[in-house]
Write an enzyme that holds these catalytic residues in place. Structure first.
Site, PDB file in Angstrom:
ATOM      1  CB  CYS A  55       2.010  -1.464   1.346  1.00 45.99           C
ATOM      2  SG  CYS A  55       0.563  -1.743   0.300  1.00 45.99           S
TER       3      CYS A  55
ATOM      4  CG  HIS B 211       3.162   3.012  -0.124  1.00 46.98           C
ATOM      5  ND1 HIS B 211       4.046   1.995  -0.393  1.00 46.98           N
ATOM      6  CD2 HIS B 211       1.938   2.506  -0.370  1.00 46.98           C
ATOM      7  CE1 HIS B 211       3.387   0.922  -0.796  1.00 46.98           C
ATOM      8  NE2 HIS B 211       2.104   1.209  -0.791  1.00 46.98           N
TER       9      HIS B 211
ATOM     10  CD  GLU C 191       7.306   3.475   0.223  1.00 45.37           C
ATOM     11  OE1 GLU C 191       6.901   3.734   1.366  1.00 45.37           O
ATOM     12  OE2 GLU C 191       6.706   2.692  -0.553  1.00 45.37           O
TER      13      GLU C 191
END
Lengths: 88, 231
Positions: B87, B204, B206
């Site tokens: 990002c 994302h 994560e």
């Protein structure tokens, strides 16, 4: 040394869709501004430069713009520089 | 195997990345403060996390790109070290010219926060080594400036060199304007550099490393990195 003022206009390159400009344009049209078209929104940055000559000041200002203030992948810029009254 | 997560002022996915790597996946990981000008010698992968570094002032990533640690990140990548920008991290990598192109405002002019599907376009990279070509992942996006742009020549080079790693698609894998959330050229969600050791992606991974959070497809990218390093 003299003091100069730099004015930098940063715009998205022609051909890149400016969604912000487009949205504002649509809004103006709904307000009845039918004769307005091609709105593009950019940034206006000013700063002062100390240098011996206007040429040197322009060189420094251009270098600052190239290094950080604009992204050549997506933007173009226009730089104007003028002397500020009085030496320092 | 050790990860380093860079912390810029305004990063806000740094702890998510740290938590996913350490607690969900059990890998060794450390934070790297952006003012550091040296990095640990035993790092295998540096992560530039999501967030709003320097408040997104001027342009996203433009100021973070000049943080002292970025010289080390660039040196690390030149030596073949793995760098993953997520990002805002992707935006920083383009500003640093470690990746080509730029991220423009979403064509909807809205901040978009939702799950998207990604199609794996190249599994011959350190970041996708455990994935199948064409595999579909479900991973969230959360950005205002994720609309990938590059000039025609650059897009051609990306295609010719197989640098497009992820494309936005629908759940069946169709890549089209309806499955493209932000207007990215070629529905690009993630690209690598030519050498394939630097990956930038808007989604994302994560955030989808813990079943409690709704998905675990993100783990596949981190496991791929570890698999690649340990091989």
């Amino acid at each position: 040394m003299q003091k100069f003022n730099a004015k930098v206009k940063v715009m998205l390159k022609k051909g890149i869709l400016d969604v912000q400009g487009k949205t504002v344009e649509n809004s103006l049209k709904t307000l009845g501004f039918d004769n307005i078209a091609n709105i593009r929104i950019g940034k206006f940055i000013t700063f002062d430069v100390e240098a011996d000559t206007i040429e040197k000041a322009k060189e420094i200002a251009n270098s600052a713009v190239d290094k950080l203030l604009y992204n050549p992948n997506i933007e173009t810029y226009y730089l104007e520089i003028e002397s500020i009254e009085g030496n320092i | 195997m050790k990860f380093g997560v860079v912390v810029f002022p305004g990063s806000n996915c740094d702890h998510d990345a740290y938590y996913a790597l350490k607690h969900n996946l059990g890998y060794e990981v450390c934070f790297l403060w952006h003012k550091e000008s040296i990095i640990p010698k035993d790092l295998d992968c540096i992560i530039l996390p999501g967030g709003f570094s320097y408040g997104d002032y001027l342009r996203t990533g433009a100021i973070a790109r000049f943080s002292p640690i970025m010289s080390e990140v660039i040196n690390f990548s030149k030596k073949g070290g793995l760098v993953l920008g997520i990002c805002n991290g992707f935006q920083i990598l383009t500003e640093a010219s470690l990746l080509p192109g730029a991220l423009l405002k979403n064509n909807s002019l809205r901040f978009i926060c939702k799950d998207v599907y990604l199609k794996v376009k190249n599994n011959n990279t350190p970041f996708t080594s455990l994935l199948e070509l064409g595999q579909i992942l479900r991973i969230p996006i959360a950005h205002f400036e994720g609309n990938y742009f590059a000039d025609e020549d650059t897009i051609k080079q990306l295609e010719d060199n197989d640098q497009i790693v992820f494309q936005y698609c629908d759940k069946d894998g169709n890549v089209n304007e309806f499955s493209n959330p932000n207007g990215s050229l070629k529905s690009i969600a993630g690209i690598t550099n030519k050498r394939k050791n630097v990956l930038g992606m808007m989604p994302h991974p994560e955030r989808y490393c813990d079943p409690v959070l709704g998905g675990t497809d993100g783990t596949l990218i981190f496991k791929s990195i570890v698999d690649f390093i340990l091989k």
